[in-house]
Scaffold this motif. Structure first.
Motif, PDB file in Angstrom:
ATOM      1  N   GLN A  91       1.631  -0.040 -13.805  1.00  0.00           N
ATOM      2  CA  GLN A  91       2.186  -0.684 -12.621  1.00  0.00           C
ATOM      3  C   GLN A  91       3.580  -0.137 -12.379  1.00  0.00           C
ATOM      4  N   LEU A  92       3.804   0.322 -11.162  1.00  0.00           N
ATOM      5  CA  LEU A  92       5.082   0.949 -10.864  1.00  0.00           C
ATOM      6  C   LEU A  92       5.861   0.098  -9.867  1.00  0.00           C
ATOM      7  N   PRO A  93       7.067  -0.322 -10.254  1.00  0.00           N
ATOM      8  CA  PRO A  93       7.863  -1.109  -9.317  1.00  0.00           C
ATOM      9  C   PRO A  93       8.575  -0.217  -8.296  1.00  0.00           C
ATOM     10  N   VAL A  94       8.627  -0.671  -7.063  1.00  0.00           N
ATOM     11  CA  VAL A  94       9.362   0.038  -6.012  1.00  0.00           C
ATOM     12  C   VAL A  94      10.205  -0.986  -5.271  1.00  0.00           C
ATOM     13  N   PHE A  95      11.483  -0.687  -5.076  1.00  0.00           N
ATOM     14  CA  PHE A  95      12.334  -1.579  -4.287  1.00  0.00           C
ATOM     15  C   PHE A  95      12.742  -0.849  -3.022  1.00  0.00           C
ATOM     16  N   VAL A  96      12.511  -1.481  -1.878  1.00  0.00           N
ATOM     17  CA  VAL A  96      12.892  -0.857  -0.620  1.00  0.00           C
ATOM     18  C   VAL A  96      14.290  -1.331  -0.269  1.00  0.00           C
ATOM     19  N   CYS A  97      15.140  -0.373   0.024  1.00  0.00           N
ATOM     20  CA  CYS A  97      16.539  -0.714   0.248  1.00  0.00           C
ATOM     21  C   CYS A  97      16.965  -0.241   1.631  1.00  0.00           C
ATOM     22  N   GLN A  98      17.557  -1.171   2.391  1.00  0.00           N
ATOM     23  CA  GLN A  98      18.053  -0.827   3.717  1.00  0.00           C
ATOM     24  C   GLN A  98      19.548  -0.582   3.580  1.00  0.00           C
ATOM     25  N   THR A  99      19.972   0.675   3.590  1.00  0.00           N
ATOM     26  CA  THR A  99      21.393   0.943   3.354  1.00  0.00           C
ATOM     27  C   THR A  99      22.227   0.553   4.567  1.00  0.00           C
ATOM     28  N   PRO A 100      23.540   0.342   4.353  1.00  0.00           N
ATOM     29  CA  PRO A 100      24.419  -0.020   5.470  1.00  0.00           C
ATOM     30  C   PRO A 100      24.396   1.048   6.566  1.00  0.00           C
ATOM     31  N   GLU A 101      24.077   2.303   6.199  1.00  0.00           N
ATOM     32  CA  GLU A 101      24.038   3.369   7.210  1.00  0.00           C
ATOM     33  C   GLU A 101      22.740   3.345   7.993  1.00  0.00           C
ATOM     34  N   GLY A 102      21.876   2.377   7.686  1.00  0.00           N
ATOM     35  CA  GLY A 102      20.628   2.249   8.423  1.00  0.00           C
ATOM     36  C   GLY A 102      19.514   3.131   7.893  1.00  0.00           C
ATOM     37  N   GLU A 103      19.729   3.731   6.731  1.00  0.00           N
ATOM     38  CA  GLU A 103      18.647   4.527   6.153  1.00  0.00           C
ATOM     39  C   GLU A 103      17.762   3.648   5.288  1.00  0.00           C
ATOM     40  N   LYS A 104      16.580   4.176   5.035  1.00  0.00           N
ATOM     41  CA  LYS A 104      15.677   3.434   4.170  1.00  0.00           C
ATOM     42  C   LYS A 104      15.537   4.214   2.867  1.00  0.00           C
ATOM     43  N   ASN A 105      15.872   3.579   1.753  1.00  0.00           N
ATOM     44  CA  ASN A 105      15.714   4.225   0.460  1.00  0.00           C
ATOM     45  C   ASN A 105      14.622   3.512  -0.336  1.00  0.00           C
ATOM     46  N   TYR A 106      13.854   4.301  -1.065  1.00  0.00           N
ATOM     47  CA  TYR A 106      12.842   3.718  -1.947  1.00  0.00           C
ATOM     48  C   TYR A 106      13.337   3.887  -3.376  1.00  0.00           C
ATOM     49  N   ILE A 107      13.551   2.782  -4.056  1.00  0.00           N
ATOM     50  CA  ILE A 107      14.125   2.873  -5.396  1.00  0.00           C
ATOM     51  C   ILE A 107      13.017   2.817  -6.442  1.00  0.00           C
ATOM     52  N   LEU A 108      12.905   3.900  -7.206  1.00  0.00           N
ATOM     53  CA  LEU A 108      11.861   4.016  -8.225  1.00  0.00           C
ATOM     54  C   LEU A 108      12.479   3.843  -9.603  1.00  0.00           C
ATOM     55  N   PRO A 143       1.514   9.980  -5.708  1.00  0.00           N
ATOM     56  CA  PRO A 143       0.739   9.576  -4.528  1.00  0.00           C
ATOM     57  C   PRO A 143       1.534   8.665  -3.597  1.00  0.00           C
ATOM     58  N   TYR A 144       2.343   7.802  -4.187  1.00  0.00           N
ATOM     59  CA  TYR A 144       3.113   6.901  -3.343  1.00  0.00           C
ATOM     60  C   TYR A 144       4.218   7.660  -2.622  1.00  0.00           C
ATOM     61  N   LEU A 145       4.848   8.609  -3.342  1.00  0.00           N
ATOM     62  CA  LEU A 145       5.896   9.426  -2.725  1.00  0.00           C
ATOM     63  C   LEU A 145       5.341  10.198  -1.531  1.00  0.00           C
ATOM     64  N   GLN A 146       4.090  10.716  -1.693  1.00  0.00           N
ATOM     65  CA  GLN A 146       3.474  11.443  -0.584  1.00  0.00           C
ATOM     66  C   GLN A 146       3.392  10.559   0.647  1.00  0.00           C
ATOM     67  N   LYS A 147       3.041   9.286   0.401  1.00  0.00           N
ATOM     68  CA  LYS A 147       2.950   8.362   1.527  1.00  0.00           C
ATOM     69  C   LYS A 147       4.313   8.138   2.167  1.00  0.00           C
ATOM     70  N   ILE A 148       5.359   8.047   1.319  1.00  0.00           N
ATOM     71  CA  ILE A 148       6.703   7.827   1.865  1.00  0.00           C
ATOM     72  C   ILE A 148       7.070   8.980   2.782  1.00  0.00           C
ATOM     73  N   VAL A 149       6.857  10.198   2.287  1.00  0.00           N
ATOM     74  CA  VAL A 149       7.320  11.367   3.027  1.00  0.00           C
ATOM     75  C   VAL A 149       6.496  11.573   4.297  1.00  0.00           C
ATOM     76  N   SER A 150       5.180  11.323   4.197  1.00  0.00           N
ATOM     77  CA  SER A 150       4.356  11.515   5.388  1.00  0.00           C
ATOM     78  C   SER A 150       4.556  10.378   6.378  1.00  0.00           C
ATOM     79  N   GLY A 151       5.378   9.417   6.003  1.00  0.00           N
ATOM     80  CA  GLY A 151       5.707   8.346   6.943  1.00  0.00           C
ATOM     81  C   GLY A 151       4.693   7.229   6.956  1.00  0.00           C
ATOM     82  N   SER A 152       3.714   7.283   6.061  1.00  0.00           N
ATOM     83  CA  SER A 152       2.710   6.231   6.079  1.00  0.00           C
ATOM     84  C   SER A 152       2.918   5.228   4.956  1.00  0.00           C
ATOM     85  N   ALA A 153       4.118   5.259   4.357  1.00  0.00           N
ATOM     86  CA  ALA A 153       4.391   4.252   3.338  1.00  0.00           C
ATOM     87  C   ALA A 153       4.365   2.887   4.009  1.00  0.00           C
ATOM     88  N   PRO A 154       3.466   2.044   3.604  1.00  0.00           N
ATOM     89  CA  PRO A 154       3.268   0.798   4.324  1.00  0.00           C
ATOM     90  C   PRO A 154       4.548  -0.025   4.337  1.00  0.00           C
TER      91      PRO A 154
END
Lengths: 204, 281, 204
Positions: free
Chosen positions: B132-149, B254-265
């Protein structure tokens, strides 16, 4: 009262547990890379030495002689665990830096040494003072060593940069050797040297 | 009173042990909540720290509240994904008690270790499924989206662990390392900004494949080739960092691929149907 | 293989004395001549090699969080790790006591050569230190923990015997007066520690 004062002052310099009696070096040196853990360690040891000396002195007449050492170890270990629990709850960062060395206070010879030499025979209050003073003498050396190691080794005091950037630009570099363990030994050696030559002059 | 009698000694010991045990148990119980909050806040601080947030944590007066507030503010979603990139669980409320937060990376590392020892591919696959892999989605103050692995591995002496913030273009926004018992001044240097900052902007996924990050000795790293300078005198810890990253990124692939292709749910999308009860610490 | 690696590393790289300053008190007190140093060194190896596996098992099946599940799954929440200091030191102290009694009864020759060192060992930081490091580093198996214990012991033995040999020679040298004895011993230990740093990074 005058006597109490003497009990308090002698161990800090004249019969300093580290430089003169050579007790408790074990856990002393590893925590001296930075000042902050060194100070916390000094305070912890002072508390443990004072309190355990006091407690042992209180119950000294009831302790069966055969299990004397075990009783002392249990009392010391209890105080150390208490300190370790409080550190974890209130200064978590420092407790992480001290890691196993908090536990090693148990086998610090200063504590057992003071209990055997003083706490077992004297009244509780002088024992408390004697323990605290020895702890302070120990802490003093820790702080001196940590001060030099942090200043020269990382250019900081309490984690704050004190050596200005212009020095580094001019080619100054932190001396990495001071972070390494050997330098702590050599520093203590030098401290003993300074103290002994100073005390000899005093006698003259 | 004769203090050297056998009965006296025995009774004395029993009474002493009872008193000491009671005192210790009481103190330990009384302080437990506080200690656990400290551990929790440290983890939150690490998660935020890898994305360059919660910078004032060292200076603010009430650190625990500050970190918890920042965590609430910037971390918008906590996910548990599996090694196929499917989302097992997604939470957006009370993230500090979310399942993703409670996943023990140390336990996952035990499985990775087991996988190393198994030759049979099918058996390996089976083990990989349990991870099981934890992922935290972070909305930075600059408005970017970071995925924390996360990552966890074995250093020279004890465990080392990491949090890596990945941007949506597959580059690293920041990384953070910590250790339990590496040698201070040597392996312990992995926590410093000097080592950490080398990871910023390194590519982790390009063209759907993981780009390995290599640690090189002697300060000869070429940033273009995804190389990092090892810590001098601490080769084993440095290599351990490299191994840890490659281990975990392979699982996250596999999850990173989804992030980059923009289909990370995002939060709105349905959670994968295979949702199981998630084991926590 | 991993066990051998740990064994070698704990002798040379993470030497109890030169890297962690553990067991310094007896290291300084009992290193005036090689013969006694060997006696104490052997006793340390022996005690470390036995107490470390015992404490490993205690830690695994009694102390660490969730380790009581082998009794009943309902105990998974129990965390006795705050007791580890006291339990470790109790194991060490009672083991030392036990060995002393057994050796005294069955082998008077061994007792006369080794026996006097045994009481010193209960409060030797290297012994408790090794157990605490073992707990912190979470060694994966009993074998590796035992290797670590033996390796640390051999490392300590090596350190004390070599410094005793140097100290035997240094009595003939012309050392500045205030530096004689303790001061110079510290500095020698520091220089030896620098030499030991050369082993850093070895891997098998």
């Amino acid at each position: 009262m005058a006597m109490d004062k003497k009990i308090f002052t002698t161990p800090i310099i004249k019969s300093n547990p580290i430089t003169v009696l050579v007790l408790g070096i074990c856990s002393a040196l590893a925590v001296t890379v930075k000042l902050e853990p060194a100070i916390v360690m000094g305070i912890s040891v002072t508390l443990v030495t004072g309190l355990s000396s006091f407690l042992i002195s209180l119950i000294r007449k009831t302790i069966p002689n055969r299990i004397r050492i075990i009783v002392q170890l249990v009392v010391v270990a209890m105080f150390v665990i208490l300190i370790s629990e409080f550190l974890k709850a209130y200064v978590y960062d420092v407790s992480k830096q001290l890691s196993v060395y908090v536990g090693l206070i148990i086998t610090n010879c200063i504590i057992m040494g003071r209990i055997e030499a003083f706490g077992l025979t004297e009244k509780p209050l002088p024992s408390l003072v004697d323990g605290l003073a020895n702890g302070l003498g120990y802490g003093l050396i820790l702080v001196i060593v940590a001060f030099f190691r942090e200043l020269i080794g990382s250019g900081t005091i309490f984690g704050l940069q004190v050596i200005p950037q212009s020095f580094y630009d001019a080619g100054y570099m932190n001396n990495g050797l001071f972070i390494m363990p050997p330098m702590a030994l050599i520093l203590i050696g030098c401290l003993i040297w300074i103290q002994r030559s100073f005390q000899k002059e005093e006698k003259k | 009173m004769d203090t050297n009698k056998n009965t006296y000694t025995v009774i004395y010991t029993i009474v002493m042990v009872a008193i000491v045990a009671t005192i210790l148990a009481l103190v330990s119980m009384g302080l437990k909540d506080k200690q656990q909050t400290n551990i929790k806040v440290e983890k939150q601080m690490n998660i935020l720290g890898c994305a360059g947030l919660a910078k004032d944590a060292k200076t603010v007066k009430d650190r625990n509240t500050y970190v918890q507030d920042e965590f609430k503010k910037y971390i918008t979603e906590a996910l548990v994904v599996n090694s196929d990139g499917e989302i097992l669980k997604s939470e957006t409320e009370n993230l500090d008690v979310s399942d993703a937060f409670k996943v023990s990376t140390a336990d996952q590392f035990d499985i990775i270790r087991k996988m190393d020892g198994v030759q049979d591919e099918a058996e390996k696959e089976k083990l990989a499924k349990q991870i099981q892999l934890p992922v935290f989605v972070c909305q930075t103050p600059e408005g970017e989206k970071n995925y924390i692995l996360s990552g966890y591995g074995a250093g020279l002496w004890g465990p080392i662990w990491t949090y890596i913030a990945v941007k949506e273009d597959g580059k690293i926004a920041g990384a953070l390392f910590d250790h339990a018992s590496e040698t201070p001044g040597l392996g312990g240097e992995i926590v410093t900004d000097k080592f950490r900052s080398q990871f910023t902007d390194k590519v982790i996924l390009e063209g759907g494949e993981i780009v390995p990050i290599t640690v090189v000795k002697g300060g000869a790293a070429n940033a273009e080739n995804n190389e990092i300078n090892a810590i001098s005198g601490a080769t084993i810890t440095s290599t351990a960092v490299q191994k840890m990253i490659s281990n975990w990124m392979d699982l996250y692939k596999p999850y990173l691929q989804k992030i980059v292709s923009g289909s990370a749910p995002a939060q709105t999308e349905a959670v994968a149907e295979t949702e199981e009860t998630i084991k926590t610490e | 293989m991993e066990a051998l690696n740990i064994f070698v590393k704990s002798i040379f790289v993470d030497n109890m004395i030169f890297a962690y300053f553990l067991g310094m008190c007896s290291f300084l007190a009992v290193s005036k001549n090689v013969k006694t140093a060997i006696g104490l060194g052997v006793a340390v190896i022996f005690v470390l090699g036995v107490t470390l596996p015992i404490n490993y098992l205690l830690n695994k099946y009694l102390l660490s969080p969730g380790s009581l599940t082998w009794i009943s799954p309902s105990l998974a929440e129990v965390d006795l790790s705050f007791l580890s200091f006291i339990i470790f030191i109790a194991v060490i102290a009672s083991f030392v006591q036990l060995v002393e009694m057994v050796v005294e009864k069955y082998s008077p020759t061994l007792y006369s050569s080794l026996g006097i060192f045994l009481p010193l060992i209960a409060v030797n930081c290297a012994i408790l230190g090794a157990s605490l490091f073992m707990q912190q580093r979470a060694f994966p198996s009993l074998g590796i923990a035992t290797c670590y214990g033996l390796g640390s012991g051999v490392g300590w033995f090596l350190a004390i015997v070599s410094i005793a040999a140097i100290r035997e020679k240094i009595t003939y040298s012309n050392v500045p007066k205030p530096l004689q004895g303790l001061g110079i011993t510290f500095i020698i230990a520091g220089l030896m520690a620098i030499a030991f740093m050369g082993f850093m990074g070895i891997n098998i």
